[in-house]
Design an enzyme around this catalytic site. Sequence first.
Site, PDB file in Angstrom:
ATOM      1  N   THR A   1      -9.849   6.460  -4.783  1.00 29.99           N
ATOM      2  CA  THR A   1      -8.839   5.850  -5.657  1.00 29.99           C
ATOM      3  C   THR A   1      -7.717   5.181  -4.873  1.00 29.99           C
ATOM      4  O   THR A   1      -7.079   4.261  -5.380  1.00 29.99           O
ATOM      5  CB  THR A   1      -8.227   6.903  -6.606  1.00 29.99           C
ATOM      6  OG1 THR A   1      -7.642   7.943  -5.825  1.00 29.99           O
ATOM      7  CG2 THR A   1      -9.286   7.465  -7.540  1.00 29.99           C
TER       8      THR A   1
ATOM      9  N   CYS B   1       0.546   3.399   3.184  1.00 28.21           N
ATOM     10  CA  CYS B   1       1.282   2.811   4.307  1.00 28.21           C
ATOM     11  C   CYS B   1       2.754   3.202   4.222  1.00 28.21           C
ATOM     12  O   CYS B   1       3.365   3.589   5.230  1.00 28.21           O
ATOM     13  CB  CYS B   1       1.148   1.290   4.308  1.00 28.21           C
ATOM     14  SG  CYS B   1      -0.382   0.656   5.009  1.00 28.21           S
TER      15      CYS B   1
ATOM     16  N   CYS C   1       0.848  -1.205   0.000  1.00 22.22           N
ATOM     17  CA  CYS C   1       0.000   0.000   0.000  1.00 22.22           C
ATOM     18  C   CYS C   1       0.878   1.247   0.000  1.00 22.22           C
ATOM     19  O   CYS C   1       1.700   1.443   0.895  1.00 22.22           O
ATOM     20  CB  CYS C   1      -0.917  -0.030   1.221  1.00 22.22           C
ATOM     21  SG  CYS C   1      -1.788   1.517   1.513  1.00 22.22           S
TER      22      CYS C   1
ATOM     23  N   ASP D   1      -0.950  16.554  -0.691  1.00 19.15           N
ATOM     24  CA  ASP D   1      -1.484  15.775  -1.801  1.00 19.15           C
ATOM     25  C   ASP D   1      -0.604  16.007  -3.031  1.00 19.15           C
ATOM     26  O   ASP D   1      -0.188  17.132  -3.324  1.00 19.15           O
ATOM     27  CB  ASP D   1      -2.925  16.188  -2.091  1.00 19.15           C
ATOM     28  CG  ASP D   1      -3.633  15.190  -2.999  1.00 19.15           C
ATOM     29  OD1 ASP D   1      -4.546  14.501  -2.505  1.00 19.15           O
ATOM     30  OD2 ASP D   1      -3.270  15.098  -4.195  1.00 19.15           O
TER      31      ASP D   1
ATOM     32  N   HIS E   1      -8.040   8.077   4.224  1.00 23.34           N
ATOM     33  CA  HIS E   1      -7.376   9.386   4.261  1.00 23.34           C
ATOM     34  C   HIS E   1      -8.423  10.479   4.318  1.00 23.34           C
ATOM     35  O   HIS E   1      -9.483  10.371   3.704  1.00 23.34           O
ATOM     36  CB  HIS E   1      -6.437   9.578   3.067  1.00 23.34           C
ATOM     37  CG  HIS E   1      -7.061   9.311   1.738  1.00 23.34           C
ATOM     38  ND1 HIS E   1      -7.262   8.031   1.269  1.00 23.34           N
ATOM     39  CD2 HIS E   1      -7.552  10.144   0.794  1.00 23.34           C
ATOM     40  CE1 HIS E   1      -7.827   8.084   0.074  1.00 23.34           C
ATOM     41  NE2 HIS E   1      -8.036   9.366  -0.239  1.00 23.34           N
TER      42      HIS E   1
ATOM     43  N   ASN F   1     -13.487  10.411   0.885  1.00 21.44           N
ATOM     44  CA  ASN F   1     -14.122   9.643  -0.185  1.00 21.44           C
ATOM     45  C   ASN F   1     -14.132   8.163   0.202  1.00 21.44           C
ATOM     46  O   ASN F   1     -13.098   7.622   0.613  1.00 21.44           O
ATOM     47  CB  ASN F   1     -13.366   9.843  -1.496  1.00 21.44           C
ATOM     48  CG  ASN F   1     -13.476  11.268  -1.996  1.00 21.44           C
ATOM     49  OD1 ASN F   1     -14.509  11.908  -1.830  1.00 21.44           O
ATOM     50  ND2 ASN F   1     -12.427  11.779  -2.602  1.00 21.44           N
TER      51      ASN F   1
ATOM     52  N   HIS G   1      -9.099  14.328   3.395  1.00 20.47           N
ATOM     53  CA  HIS G   1      -8.647  15.485   2.624  1.00 20.47           C
ATOM     54  C   HIS G   1      -8.953  16.757   3.410  1.00 20.47           C
ATOM     55  O   HIS G   1     -10.083  16.935   3.879  1.00 20.47           O
ATOM     56  CB  HIS G   1      -9.410  15.602   1.298  1.00 20.47           C
ATOM     57  CG  HIS G   1      -9.193  14.496   0.323  1.00 20.47           C
ATOM     58  ND1 HIS G   1      -8.380  14.632  -0.777  1.00 20.47           N
ATOM     59  CD2 HIS G   1      -9.698  13.242   0.260  1.00 20.47           C
ATOM     60  CE1 HIS G   1      -8.406  13.510  -1.485  1.00 20.47           C
ATOM     61  NE2 HIS G   1      -9.195  12.641  -0.875  1.00 20.47           N
TER      62      HIS G   1
ATOM     63  N   HIS H   1      -2.961   0.444   8.502  1.00 19.65           N
ATOM     64  CA  HIS H   1      -3.750   0.326   7.277  1.00 19.65           C
ATOM     65  C   HIS H   1      -5.220   0.049   7.573  1.00 19.65           C
ATOM     66  O   HIS H   1      -5.554  -0.958   8.185  1.00 19.65           O
ATOM     67  CB  HIS H   1      -3.190  -0.790   6.382  1.00 19.65           C
ATOM     68  CG  HIS H   1      -3.934  -0.904   5.091  1.00 19.65           C
ATOM     69  ND1 HIS H   1      -3.620  -0.160   3.978  1.00 19.65           N
ATOM     70  CD2 HIS H   1      -5.016  -1.648   4.755  1.00 19.65           C
ATOM     71  CE1 HIS H   1      -4.463  -0.445   3.008  1.00 19.65           C
ATOM     72  NE2 HIS H   1      -5.317  -1.352   3.446  1.00 19.65           N
TER      73      HIS H   1
ATOM     74  N   HIS I   1      -6.597   3.271   1.233  1.00 17.97           N
ATOM     75  CA  HIS I   1      -6.082   3.428   2.599  1.00 17.97           C
ATOM     76  C   HIS I   1      -6.768   4.701   3.097  1.00 17.97           C
ATOM     77  O   HIS I   1      -6.633   5.766   2.470  1.00 17.97           O
ATOM     78  CB  HIS I   1      -4.560   3.565   2.573  1.00 17.97           C
ATOM     79  CG  HIS I   1      -3.927   3.786   3.912  1.00 17.97           C
ATOM     80  ND1 HIS I   1      -2.853   3.034   4.383  1.00 17.97           N
ATOM     81  CD2 HIS I   1      -4.182   4.696   4.892  1.00 17.97           C
ATOM     82  CE1 HIS I   1      -2.486   3.471   5.579  1.00 17.97           C
ATOM     83  NE2 HIS I   1      -3.285   4.485   5.910  1.00 17.97           N
TER      84      HIS I   1
END
Length: 116
Positions: free
Chosen positions: A95, A9, A6, A32, A100, A87, A102, A48, A98
């Site tokens: 996409t 990770c 990943c 990002d 996250h 998302n 934003h 993870h 893992h």
Amino acid sequence: MIDDSCIFCSLANGKIPTNVVYEDGMVCAFEDANPMMPVHVLIVPKDHYSSLNDEIPEDVLGHALATVKKIAEIKGITESGYRVMVNTGDDACQTVHHLHIHVLGGAPMTEGSPRA
Ligand code: AMP
Ligand code: ZN
């Protein structure tokens, strides 16, 4: 638990260098790679979890969300405001699988956009 296959990770645990904004024992926040706003930071648990649908301990979830405020302070967008997005799944165009968060800001946004 870390998944060696990943990318997040590897980034969150320092195995691949990245632009780290903030880090502690539980989370890493980095820039990002394809920013949609002047400020676009991703807060990533070091362990993870594939998405919000995963079995995530509440202390990890709470800590990751509490980190949003720290990122806003570091980036100087506390007063101007910011948007927070997670998302989850195909309809949301997740996409990277893992978890996250934003954190987007640094300029005015229109209602409903950006769709990071
Ligand atoms: P999402 O569509 O919510 O899964 O968002 C994944 C985000 O990860 C996108 O905004 C990408 O620009 C970002 N991203 C993908 N690979 C990297 C990377 N190696 N370093 C930093 N950000 C990345
Ligand atoms: Zn991972």
